[in-house]
Design an enzyme around this catalytic site. Structure first.
Site: not given
Length: 493
Positions: A21, A24, A81, A203
């Site tokens: 997987w 971002d 992130s 975000e």
């Protein structure tokens, strides 16, 4: 052209992980001749899970080599992130001999009852161009006593105030912090109340300066991604604001609460821009995650999930009387395509389809269209005899729509079937640039004034195309179709 992997849906020109997987993009940075792409990565499965930082490098942002995992979870949590900067002047004290890379990232730790996450900001540094990383021994460097959503730091050096600036997603706002050394952070201001879209959690913010085309003017731009909210069909998407920044406060120029969307497709989210592009280059370059949280975990790839958009150069342009963000694929992409079919001053009459054989794993289509009284025209991408994606421009309403209901595998999500629509400012003369890869379509209208990014999952990329006009004629001039070059390319597989 040989693609780097024979797996179904594997893209040729868009970065995707070897396996498992990815979401971002993180830590986009240029250093010592390499573009670095870090990314949210689950090494254990092809669905979202415990986040690490994956890592890839490139000389041209098109041909990527995936490296070892850069950052692993620890006692402070998983690795969410963040960003990477080059500490040229050793403000952090990590680089007494020569400049190096500093990663600033969110760590996500669930509390004892596993209900409320604790999100803090941590540092790591690298002396070997990002190949190995040392976490700062006094992590975390920034936390908040009450905010639950406290994440996705994007950091840059602000030359005017001579300090590091961090923009951080804090629920429904962006909080701005400053630091002299990347370690000690001070709160400066908070942006976002009563402005923009608040349909979902905010975000992945980014804050940077952009030039206005054909002028000496520059403006500050803030990107903010909006998380998925099941009440709305759109899923996750990205908005932006244009204004000014003084080292402490970001202020928008136009506060009429008109929401400015970066992309009108379903599949461009959480994108950020590269740090430390050399001044002699001068470009502001952006990459987004090509998916949507509404169905990202269900897309029909096997063994891997997730790909990035093409890298895009950002500028500002005055459209009508308002400034808007412009995005165009980087010029490096041109090296991978060659014009094969040229169309010049050709009339397409109402009700007649112009069919062109393609039969390629990817294709670039550039159409310059003069409207000679048509009410509608469009393009059908025939992936196979029974699978197609249709792009239609309504010249009466100035709306472009993309229909992927017959594009191949679509059964994994009802939301995937919704048409994607965008308003075009001017359709008198239209420039369309369409880049089709194994599992995506990216549309750029009028030299980047409008963008629409969409995943598709056909059995083949493109066997042929049909161009059509309804209610009147159109004229194609200086139009062309480019096929990928048969260049041997190393993707690190």
């Amino acid at each position: 052209m040989k693609t780097h992997n024979s797996e179904k849906y594997r893209p040729t020109f868009h970065f995707s992980p070897k396996k498992n997987w990815m979401n971002d993009p993180n830590g986009l940075v240029y250093f010592k001749g390499e573009y670095h792409l870090f990314f949210q990565y689950n090494p254990n499965d092809s669905i979202w899970g415990p986040m690490h930082w994956g890592h890839a490098v490139s000389k041209d942002m098109i041909e990527w080599e995936e490296l070892d995992i850069a950052l692993y979870p620890d006692e402070h949590g998983t690795i969410f992130s963040g960003s990477v900067v080059i500490d040229w002047n050793n403000t952090s004290g990590f680089f007494p001999k020569e400049p190096g890379m500093v990663a600033i990232f969110t760590q996500n730790l669930h509390d004892a009852d596993h209900t409320t996450p604790i999100q803090t900001q941590s540092l790591a540094f690298s002396h070997d161009r990002g190949r190995t990383w040392t976490k700062y021994e006094k992590n975390p460097v920034l936390k908040h006593p009450t905010k639950v959503d406290f994440r996705d730091p994007k950091v840059f050096w602000h030359y005017e105030s001579e300090k590091w600036i961090m923009v951080l997603a804090t629920g429904q706002t962006v909080s701005i912090y400053s630091s002299p050394n990347l370690i000690d952070w001070q709160f400066e201001s908070e942006f976002g109340e009563n402005i923009g879209c608040h349909d979902g959690v905010w975000e992945c913010p980014d804050l940077f300066e952009l030039p206005v085309e054909n002028s000496e003017e520059k403006k500050w731009v803030m990107f903010v991604s909006i998380g998925d909210n099941r009440q709305f069909d759109s899923g996750s998407r990205t908005q932006y604001f244009i204004g000014s920044f003084d080292g402490s406060n970001f202020k928008v120029d136009e506060n009429n609460n008109e929401v400015l969307w970066l992309d009108f497709g379903k599949d461009n989210y959480a994108g950020v821009t590269f740090s430390d592009i050399p001044k002699e280059d001068g470009r502001r370059i952006y990459i987004g995650w090509m998916s949507n949280w509404r169905y990202a975990n269900e897309v029909p790839t096997v063994g891997w999930r997730g790909q990035m958009t093409l890298p895009r150069v950002l500028t500002l342009r005055k459209i009508g009387d308002k400034l808007r963000v412009i995005q165009k694929p980087v010029k490096e992409l041109d090296n991978y395509f060659t014009k094969q079919i040229v169309i010049h001053d050709e009339i397409i009459s109402s009700g007649i389809q112009k069919k062109i054989d393609i039969n390629q794993s990817s294709v670039e289509i550039v159409l310059n269209v003069n409207n000679l009284g048509a009410k509608q025209f469009g393009l059908v991408l025939h992936h196979t005899e029974n699978q197609s994606t249709t792009i239609t421009i309504d010249l009466l309403t100035n709306l472009l729509s993309l229909d992927r209901t017959n594009s191949g595998e679509v059964s994994f999500s009802e939301n995937f079937l919704n048409n994607q629509v965008m308003k075009i400012h001017d359709t008198t003369k239209l420039n369309l640039r369409i880049i089709v890869d194994s599992s995506s379509v990216e549309i750029f209208v009028n030299e980047g004034a409008h963008a629409l990014t969409s995943l598709i999952y056909p059995d083949k990329a493109c066997e042929k195309i049909s161009i059509f006009s309804l209610g009147g004629d159109i004229q194609l001039s200086n139009s062309y179709i480019s096929f990928p070059n048969s260049i041997r390319r190393n993707f690190g597989y």
